[in-house]
Design a protein around this motif. Structure first.
Motif, mmCIF file in Angstrom:
data_model
loop_
_atom_site.group_PDB
_atom_site.id
_atom_site.type_symbol
_atom_site.label_atom_id
_atom_site.label_comp_id
_atom_site.label_asym_id
_atom_site.label_seq_id
_atom_site.Cartn_x
_atom_site.Cartn_y
_atom_site.Cartn_z
ATOM 1 N N GLN A 111 53.241 54.348 16.282
ATOM 2 C CA GLN A 111 52.392 53.847 15.206
ATOM 3 C C GLN A 111 52.342 54.855 14.046
ATOM 4 O O GLN A 111 52.322 54.487 12.880
ATOM 5 N N GLY A 112 52.365 56.140 14.401
ATOM 6 C CA GLY A 112 52.356 57.169 13.360
ATOM 7 C C GLY A 112 53.580 57.086 12.481
ATOM 8 O O GLY A 112 53.501 57.200 11.253
ATOM 9 N N CYS A 153 43.222 54.885 19.151
ATOM 10 C CA CYS A 153 44.341 55.814 19.373
ATOM 11 C C CYS A 153 45.571 55.433 18.566
ATOM 12 O O CYS A 153 45.927 54.253 18.494
ATOM 13 N N VAL A 154 46.211 56.415 17.981
ATOM 14 C CA VAL A 154 47.440 56.209 17.194
ATOM 15 C C VAL A 154 48.607 56.837 17.950
ATOM 16 O O VAL A 154 48.671 58.059 18.086
ATOM 17 N N ASN A 184 49.662 60.112 13.784
ATOM 18 C CA ASN A 184 49.686 60.496 12.368
ATOM 19 C C ASN A 184 49.965 61.985 12.200
ATOM 20 O O ASN A 184 50.705 62.405 11.302
ATOM 21 N N ARG A 205 43.006 64.537 12.789
ATOM 22 C CA ARG A 205 44.401 64.570 12.321
ATOM 23 C C ARG A 205 44.783 65.987 11.900
ATOM 24 O O ARG A 205 45.861 66.491 12.239
ATOM 25 N N GLN A 247 44.329 60.824 16.846
ATOM 26 C CA GLN A 247 45.133 60.800 15.622
ATOM 27 C C GLN A 247 46.524 61.381 15.850
ATOM 28 O O GLN A 247 47.228 61.745 14.887
ATOM 29 N N ASN A 284 53.049 54.090 10.286
ATOM 30 C CA ASN A 284 52.089 54.409 9.218
ATOM 31 C C ASN A 284 52.728 55.273 8.136
ATOM 32 O O ASN A 284 52.373 55.188 6.970
ATOM 33 N N ARG A 344 49.674 54.303 23.639
ATOM 34 C CA ARG A 344 48.663 54.978 22.805
ATOM 35 C C ARG A 344 47.629 55.712 23.672
ATOM 36 O O ARG A 344 47.102 56.737 23.278
#
Ligand code: GLC
Length: 733
Positions: free
Chosen positions: A443-444, A438-439, A553, A387, A550, A447, A422
């Protein structure tokens, strides 16, 4: 690869002395797992069918999963294979056991794999990571990859890829650290330390493999595998530099490249392999061919047949044949009929045994049972590192009116198919990842707790969904469009003659802008794109590349301001494709491109790039002042005051360039010679000092002489290859 101890050298020589010719040649043979039987057509035809769409990727995988695989057990038992491409700890141990206990001499196998930017914890592709300008980061990510892959049986990475690339039409520009010899060299040294340096346990390091040796990125017209032609001065002042740095850092292996260089394919190029690598640089390790490259010497027109290709390759200093079995099938006969001296084979095998000895495989050949599932659940520090690497590789290209960073409370319409796939985050050449790790960007955003709705609208391929555009326009106060390329549009065999935004994505931007809402473009791509039209259309644009597992994110961290972007471009972005190749460290020419007609320029577009090497914005601003250059006996000491003149804390990447104003060969208008990070609180000023060794201010001429010539130099310090302060100094060497 640090030199072996005397005791290890003696062991290598002792083993070599006991080997038959067939066993020696076996060490020079590398196999991949062969697919045997299980379908109606030959495997090559199956590949063709998948490539031209007669069967889908899923059908191809399904057919493959039912096929039998040949792991070459019998060849291992008879000592006719020395390394394999396998990454499964139990299978590796099983094959290793055959080699250690059932073959006559018990020589361990090496297991190689392409681990270019991470094993299971995939981190940013190299063109992105290089933009972090941080050798400590480069080393940490490599070390993580070495530890993860070793537990899966892999003890040899076909990495780092060090091909300097100046032409973004070439798909593999995604795989390397960019266009600049100094940055690619810094990347190279750090990656070798990360992959090979932690020798506290054989589970922590692998053999690195410098590729593709050499000048593969200079392929004519940006077309992969194409011919390369250049004077020796250009080869040594640019393309060889990172390899030399990495060999000096102890790299254990090198991979010869597909391309012919000045008429001689690098697979059979005595000048680059024996004279330079093994001669001038005294490289003690081994050289492996690229896949199938020995066979391709016939197509190159340098070898009459496979026997000729085998002899030329071995004599040129190519030690291992990747994937053709030509060495296995031809070298014994070549020695028997006198066309190849067995001493050539002895040298190759001694190198191979030395790397295996250095890897500790003779004493620790197996993956410990307790290590095998060590990374089944990825450790938090690995995810955090991925990340961090992702966020620090992101480059803010435009931010008019400070549209960014966004607030999580803002109503956002997130659009673009890439935002929700992803698998697209890992980029080209990621082989050992899991989709569930995988993000995606969507999804990030979730989150991060952002208030958004998602509307695909369109991707790099396919039509625009008008209805979704309308919904996106209706919902958000701001529209974030994730656009770019699919992973398959960059990487190997993915050159493009048009590097504008693919599909109908430009049209989509037009529609989104027409809604009247501010539009932020987040780019997911593997190469610099020609964005002349798009940059003008939107207030904000961010280069997010393919950042690894990542990614979602990391992008959210930057978009919502938890991270102030610090990434810089490691490769120049053209305005239009026709400008390629375009790079910052170009020669001046007698008529530097300017406004008047009779200068080095185009009639139809500017000669200037869209974004230059080293470019990148921040949520704050930086001011430079007080550049000083002091001359010491063997170096220049360069200092400059850097101020965070904005309202947000940030990290500035201070860049040091030089120009040799008049020399016996024309020299680039700028050459990167140093960089440093400056963490600055809002309003804070720091004096950043960098040293430039006089020995590094020279260049190679076309007679292989490295020269430093007295005279006038311009020293630049600043924010990018274009924005910097300048001071002139006359230097005596
Ligand atoms: C490929 C690539 C090379 C890779 C090798 C093994 O063709 O050119 O980078 O290491 O084959 O996969």
């Amino acid at each position: 690869m640090k030199r072996l101890t005397q005791e290890q050298k003696a062991r290598v020589k002792e083993i070599l002395s006991q080997m038959t010719l067939e066993e020696k040649i076996g060490q020079m043979n590398q196999e991949s797992v062969s697919i045997v039987g299980g379908f109606d057509v030959p495997f090559e035809e199956l590949i063709e069918m998948m490539t031209d769409g007669r069967i889908s990727n899923e059908e191809f995988e399904k057919i493959l999963s039912n096929a039998e695989r040949d792991f070459h057990e019998e060849d291992i038992r008879t000592g006719r294979v020395g390394s394999l491409m396998v990454s499964d700890p139990r299978k590796c141990n099983e094959l290793q056991k055959i080699a250690m206990e059932e073959s006559r001499l018990g020589i361990p196998l090496m297991f190689g794999l392409d681990v270019i930017h991470g094993f299971r914890t995939v981190y940013p592709i190299a063109i992105a990571e290089a933009g972090a300008f941080d050798t400590d980061l480069f080393e940490r990510t490599a070390s993580m990859a070495a530890k993860e892959s070793r537990t899966q049986g892999v003890n040899w990475h076909f990495a780092p890829m060090l091909d300097i690339a100046r032409d973004a039409r070439w798909g593999r520009v995604s795989e390397g650290p960019g266009e600049d010899p100094y940055l690619v060299s810094a990347f190279a040294g750090a990656k070798i330390k990360g992959l090979q340096g932690d020798r506290s346990s054989t589970e922590n390091y692998v053999a690195a493999c410098l590729k593709h040796y050499v000048a593969y990125g200079a392929c004519e017209a940006g077309r992969d595998y194409n011919t390369t032609m250049m004077p020796d001065s250009m080869l040594r002042n640019n393309y060889l530099k990172p390899f030399k740095t990495a060999v000096e850092a102890g790299a254990a292996t090198v991979m010869a490249s597909f391309n012919d260089l000045n008429g001689v394919p690098c697979t059979v190029n005595k000048y680059t392999l024996r004279d330079i690598l093994k001669g001038e640089w005294e490289f003690p390790g081994l050289v492996v061919s690229d896949a199938n490259a020995i066979r391709e010497c016939v197509a190159h027109g340098i070898a009459a047949d496979e026997m000729d290709a085998a002899v030329q390759s071995a004599e040129a200093g190519l030690d291992i044949d990747m994937g053709t079995t030509i060495y296995k099938n031809k070298l014994e006969e070549a020695v028997a009929n006198g066309t190849l001296d067995e001493a050539v084979i002895d040298d190759a095998v001694e190198r191979i045994l030395s790397v295996k000895m250095w890897l500790g495989l003779f004493d620790h050949p197996y993956v410990p049972e307790e290590a095998m599932d060590r990374y089944d659940v990825l450790p938090k520090e690995h995810l955090d590192l991925a990340r961090e690497a992702g966020a620090r590789s992101i480059v803010l290209l435009k931010n008019e009116g400070d549209v960014l960073p966004l607030k999580k409370s803002q109503k956002i319409s997130l659009v673009g198919a890439l935002a929700d796939i992803r698998e697209e985050v890992v980029g080209a050449w990621a082989l050992s990842w899991r989709p569930e790790d995988c993000v995606s960007i969507r999804q990030g955003f979730e989150n991060a707790g952002a208030d958004f709705e998602y509307y695909p609208c369109c991707g790099p391929e396919g039509p625009i969904n008008e209805e979704e555009v309308e919904k996106a326009a209706a919902y958000g106060d701001v529209i974030v469009a994730v656009l770019g390329e699919t992973t398959s549009m960059s990487g190997e065999a993915s050159s493009k003659a048009d590097i504008t935004l693919p599909g109908e994505q430009t049209e989509l931007i037009k529609k989104l802008v027409a809604t009247g809402k501010p539009v932020v473009v987040l780019l997911m791509n593997g190469r610099p794109l020609a964005l002349q039209k798009e940059v003008e259309m939107v207030p904000a644009m961010v280069e997010c590349w393919h950042l690894g597992i990542q990614m979602g994110n990391a992008v959210a961290d930057v978009v919502f301001g938890d991270k102030n972007p610090e990434g810089r471009l490691a490769s120049t972005f053209p305005q239009v494709t026709g400008q390629c190749p375009i790079y910052y460290n170009h020669m001046s020419t007698g008529r530097p491109g300017g406004r008047s007609k009779f200068t080095s320029r185009y009639l139809d577009v500017t000669h200037e790039p869209q974004f230059p090497f080293g470019y990148g914005l921040s949520y704050t601003t930086y001011a430079y002042d007080n550049l000083k250059v002091e001359e010491a006996a063997d170096k220049l000491i360069v200092s400059v005051d850097v101020t965070n003149s904005g309202a947000v804390d940030g990290t500035e990447t201070v860049q040091l360039y030089m120009q040799d104003v008049a020399a016996s060969l024309v020299r680039p208008v700028r050459e990167l010679k140093g960089f440093a990070k400056a963490e600055l609180k809002a309003g804070e000023t720091k004096t950043v000092t960098m040293e430039l060794a006089k020995a590094d201010m020279g260049f190679y001429d076309n007679d292989k002489n490295y020269k430093t010539e007295d005279g006038l130099f311009r020293i630049f310090a600043g924010h990018s290859s274009k924005e910097n302060l300048c001071s002139e100094v006359t230097v005596q060497f």
